[in-house]
Design a protein around this motif. Structure first.
Motif, PDB file in Angstrom:
ATOM      1  N   GLY A   1      33.829 -33.317 -73.289  1.00 41.28           N
ATOM      2  CA  GLY A   1      33.026 -32.273 -73.300  1.00 41.28           C
ATOM      3  C   GLY A   1      33.700 -30.958 -73.996  1.00 41.28           C
ATOM      4  N   ARG A   2      32.607 -29.764 -73.999  1.00 42.24           N
ATOM      5  CA  ARG A   2      32.834 -28.566 -74.785  1.00 42.24           C
ATOM      6  C   ARG A   2      33.682 -27.670 -73.728  1.00 42.24           C
ATOM      7  NH1 ARG A   2      30.012 -23.964 -74.929  1.00 42.24           N
ATOM      8  NH2 ARG A   2      28.306 -24.828 -73.562  1.00 42.24           N
ATOM      9  N   VAL A   3      34.731 -27.058 -74.449  1.00 40.57           N
ATOM     10  CA  VAL A   3      35.437 -26.245 -73.524  1.00 40.57           C
ATOM     11  C   VAL A   3      34.641 -24.872 -73.377  1.00 40.57           C
ATOM     12  CG1 VAL A   3      37.477 -24.888 -73.455  1.00 40.57           C
ATOM     13  CG2 VAL A   3      37.433 -27.036 -74.517  1.00 40.57           C
ATOM     14  N   ALA A   4      34.114 -24.534 -72.257  1.00 38.12           N
ATOM     15  CA  ALA A   4      33.359 -23.395 -72.268  1.00 38.12           C
ATOM     16  C   ALA A   4      34.223 -22.057 -71.980  1.00 38.12           C
ATOM     17  CB  ALA A   4      32.586 -23.601 -70.850  1.00 38.12           C
ATOM     18  N   GLU A   5      35.511 -22.276 -71.374  1.00 37.25           N
ATOM     19  CA  GLU A   5      36.293 -21.034 -70.983  1.00 37.25           C
ATOM     20  C   GLU A   5      37.436 -21.447 -70.945  1.00 37.25           C
ATOM     21  OE1 GLU A   5      36.273 -17.232 -67.741  1.00 37.25           O
ATOM     22  OE2 GLU A   5      34.687 -18.580 -67.751  1.00 37.25           O
TER      23      GLU A   5
ATOM     24  N   HIS B   1      26.345 -33.348 -68.314  1.00 42.36           N
ATOM     25  CA  HIS B   1      25.892 -33.610 -66.753  1.00 42.36           C
ATOM     26  C   HIS B   1      26.217 -32.566 -66.023  1.00 42.36           C
ATOM     27  CE1 HIS B   1      24.372 -37.553 -68.083  1.00 42.36           C
ATOM     28  NE2 HIS B   1      25.630 -38.056 -68.559  1.00 42.36           N
ATOM     29  N   ALA B   2      27.605 -31.826 -66.212  1.00 44.03           N
ATOM     30  CA  ALA B   2      28.051 -31.027 -65.388  1.00 44.03           C
ATOM     31  C   ALA B   2      29.141 -30.302 -65.960  1.00 44.03           C
ATOM     32  CB  ALA B   2      28.737 -31.696 -64.046  1.00 44.03           C
ATOM     33  N   GLU B   3      29.597 -29.418 -65.100  1.00 42.32           N
ATOM     34  CA  GLU B   3      30.664 -28.343 -65.395  1.00 42.32           C
ATOM     35  C   GLU B   3      32.180 -28.732 -64.833  1.00 42.32           C
ATOM     36  OE1 GLU B   3      30.238 -24.184 -66.709  1.00 42.32           O
ATOM     37  OE2 GLU B   3      31.195 -23.947 -64.751  1.00 42.32           O
ATOM     38  N   HIS B   4      33.166 -28.735 -65.323  1.00 43.67           N
ATOM     39  CA  HIS B   4      34.193 -29.016 -64.434  1.00 43.67           C
ATOM     40  C   HIS B   4      35.491 -28.223 -64.932  1.00 43.67           C
ATOM     41  CE1 HIS B   4      36.209 -31.920 -67.150  1.00 43.67           C
ATOM     42  NE2 HIS B   4      35.019 -32.242 -67.422  1.00 43.67           N
TER      43      HIS B   4
ATOM     44  N   ARG C   1      44.712 -16.922 -75.668  1.00 41.89           N
ATOM     45  CA  ARG C   1      43.871 -17.229 -74.582  1.00 41.89           C
ATOM     46  C   ARG C   1      42.585 -17.866 -75.569  1.00 41.89           C
ATOM     47  NH1 ARG C   1      40.345 -13.854 -70.144  1.00 41.89           N
ATOM     48  NH2 ARG C   1      38.582 -15.295 -69.905  1.00 41.89           N
ATOM     49  N   ALA C   2      42.244 -16.992 -76.453  1.00 39.92           N
ATOM     50  CA  ALA C   2      41.048 -17.201 -77.432  1.00 39.92           C
ATOM     51  C   ALA C   2      41.526 -18.250 -78.439  1.00 39.92           C
ATOM     52  CB  ALA C   2      40.676 -15.990 -78.239  1.00 39.92           C
ATOM     53  N   THR C   3      42.911 -18.505 -78.794  1.00 36.65           N
ATOM     54  CA  THR C   3      43.283 -19.554 -79.720  1.00 36.65           C
ATOM     55  C   THR C   3      43.398 -20.836 -79.006  1.00 36.65           C
ATOM     56  OG1 THR C   3      44.584 -17.874 -81.090  1.00 36.65           O
ATOM     57  CG2 THR C   3      45.101 -20.111 -81.454  1.00 36.65           C
ATOM     58  N   LEU C   4      43.892 -20.628 -77.692  1.00 40.09           N
ATOM     59  CA  LEU C   4      44.045 -22.019 -76.885  1.00 40.09           C
ATOM     60  C   LEU C   4      42.717 -22.577 -76.749  1.00 40.09           C
ATOM     61  CD1 LEU C   4      46.611 -21.107 -74.297  1.00 40.09           C
ATOM     62  CD2 LEU C   4      46.704 -22.992 -75.975  1.00 40.09           C
ATOM     63  N   ARG C   5      41.643 -21.723 -76.564  1.00 37.67           N
ATOM     64  CA  ARG C   5      40.390 -22.379 -76.261  1.00 37.67           C
ATOM     65  C   ARG C   5      39.725 -23.167 -77.562  1.00 37.67           C
ATOM     66  NH1 ARG C   5      35.228 -21.433 -77.649  1.00 37.67           N
ATOM     67  NH2 ARG C   5      33.333 -21.743 -76.243  1.00 37.67           N
ATOM     68  N   ARG C   6      40.000 -22.770 -78.694  1.00 34.78           N
ATOM     69  CA  ARG C   6      39.721 -23.457 -80.012  1.00 34.78           C
ATOM     70  C   ARG C   6      40.559 -24.450 -80.084  1.00 34.78           C
ATOM     71  NH1 ARG C   6      39.498 -18.006 -81.654  1.00 34.78           N
ATOM     72  NH2 ARG C   6      41.588 -18.278 -82.630  1.00 34.78           N
ATOM     73  N   TRP C   7      41.761 -24.619 -79.778  1.00 35.13           N
ATOM     74  CA  TRP C   7      42.697 -25.604 -79.974  1.00 35.13           C
ATOM     75  C   TRP C   7      42.450 -26.660 -78.873  1.00 35.13           C
ATOM     76  CZ3 TRP C   7      46.554 -27.836 -76.856  1.00 35.13           C
ATOM     77  CH2 TRP C   7      47.628 -28.632 -77.652  1.00 35.13           C
ATOM     78  N   LEU C   8      42.038 -26.487 -77.768  1.00 37.07           N
ATOM     79  CA  LEU C   8      41.552 -27.378 -76.746  1.00 37.07           C
ATOM     80  C   LEU C   8      40.320 -27.938 -77.127  1.00 37.07           C
ATOM     81  CD1 LEU C   8      42.485 -25.595 -73.584  1.00 37.07           C
ATOM     82  CD2 LEU C   8      43.488 -27.679 -74.340  1.00 37.07           C
ATOM     83  N   GLN C   9      39.513 -27.357 -77.632  1.00 34.48           N
ATOM     84  CA  GLN C   9      38.136 -27.805 -78.012  1.00 34.48           C
ATOM     85  C   GLN C   9      38.340 -28.905 -79.007  1.00 34.48           C
ATOM     86  OE1 GLN C   9      34.689 -26.930 -77.107  1.00 34.48           O
ATOM     87  NE2 GLN C   9      34.975 -29.040 -77.750  1.00 34.48           N
TER      88      GLN C   9
END
Length: 376
Positions: free
Chosen positions: A52-56, A82-85, A38-46
């Protein structure tokens, strides 16, 4: 839906197990630390997200109906100025050698095919990215959107509840989606990497050789006379003028499609068996697999072979040729595949019997090739 013949729902288990319970013990268990993934995928997606920035990244959730694919759904949340989605995504990992169903995983090829089809408005999930470095998470993987809809696998509660008329609507909608794929030109999609000239001079020769090599691999010297008889028949009775070659989906059935509440096909899934060849390969696989599943579950008759063939010819814009040959080819391929499925499901409750595929193939040879008296 996972990548893999979920024809196994009605076939690997035979016709005695309560439908759906066979998914309690999948072939591939969890192979990695999901918190780390999960943590690695967050960095990978970012690194791949442009808006936008991957928040979670949410918890990775297993699919309950998978057989060969280590597949997880998760939610990714993004923030911009502007927003979160958020969006629902799926990550699929390449199976290791201990869980490999096919002779070759065709893992990168699957992603490339899906990406190419998406550019031509074929109903496939939106590809997000492919990772070729197995060191990132212990195996190659790719991420795609989680398409909306429910799998059209016969025996699912919703498919039971919609009745014969609703199921017929999914039949025709699913075939229309498949025809979109078959109308694509592999050359225009730059899918030449699917050609396997080392196995033959044309797609049918290549596929016959592939499944003969596959049979040698999975049988490990144990003879299956019905499979060998079918292979000989397929070699001798090859159509002299095969239909135009295009893209073959491979595991063509409603169980590898998603449907919305109005019974419309929203997505085609699972390109693990993708190849080049005529549309007849997929049409025959659809008919053979869907009829087997319906019979195994005690469902009423589907639209007939004649009705389906006539309608599909209209969708393709040409006549369907030599369907008897491709029906035998479908049963032959499935019989070989089921040898490996039986091996992978050792110790599992709904394993089936080692020669279930041979028995079905013998019946198909009698009906479609006029070869009778075969013993399994």
């Amino acid at each position: 839906m996972s990548a893999l013949l979920t024809v196994a729902y009605a076939l690997v288990r035979g016709t005695t197990a309560p439908f759906g319970q066979e998914s309690e013990a999948d072939v591939i268990p969890v192979q990695r630390d999901l918190m780390h993934a999960r943590a690695t995928l967050r960095r990978w997606l970012q690194a791949r997200h442009t808006t936008g920035r991957v928040a979670e990244v949410g918890d990775l959730r297993e699919f309950s109906d998978g057989f060969s694919g280590e597949l997880y759904a998760f939610e990714a949340t993004y923030r911009d100025e502007h927003a979160e989605h958020s969006e629902d995504l799926v990550v699929r990992f390449e199976p290791g050698t201990g869980y490999q169903l096919f002779l070759e995983t065709m893992f990168e090829e699957q992603y490339r095919v899906m990406a190419a089809l998406r550019t031509h408005a074929v109903r496939v999930p939106r590809p997000i990215g492919y990772e070729a470095d197995a060191g990132v998470l212990g195996a190659r993987f790719f991420v795609m959107e989680r398409a909306r809809g429910s799998t059209g696998q016969l025996g699912q509660d919703w498919m039971n509840e919609i009745g014969p008329q609703g199921r017929e609507q999914t039949w025709w909608s699913g075939l229309a989606a498949m025809a979109e794929l078959h109308r694509c030109d592999p050359r225009r999609l730059d899918l030449g990497f699917l050609d396997q000239p080392g196995r033959g001079s044309d797609p049918i020769d290549q596929q016959l050789q592939y499944y003969w090599e596959y049979y040698a691999w999975v049988s490990a010297g144990d003879s299956h006379p019905v499979i060998e008889k079918a292979y000989q028949w397929l070699r001798r009775h090859r159509p002299p003028l095969p239909p135009p070659a295009g893209l073959v989906w491979g595991d063509a059935k409603r169980g590898n499609q998603l449907f919305t509440e109005d019974f419309k096909c929203s997505a085609i899934l699972d390109f693990e068996m993708v190849a080049l060849g005529p549309a007849e390969v997929d049409l025959a696989w659809w008919l053979e697999g869907e009829y087997q599943t319906a019979q195994g579950l005690g469902f009423e008759a589907q639209p007939t072979v004649e009705e389906t063939t006539e309608r599909y010819a209209d969708l393709l814009g040409r006549e369907i040729a030599d369907l008897d040959y491709y029906i035998v080819f479908a049963a032959f391929r499935l019989a070989v595949l089921r040898i490996k499925l039986y091996q992978l499901r050792e110790g599992q409750k709904y394993r089936g019997k080692p020669r279930d595929g041979d028995k079905r193939l013998a019946r198909v040879l009698a009906e479609w090739a006029g070869i009778t008296g075969l013993r399994v």
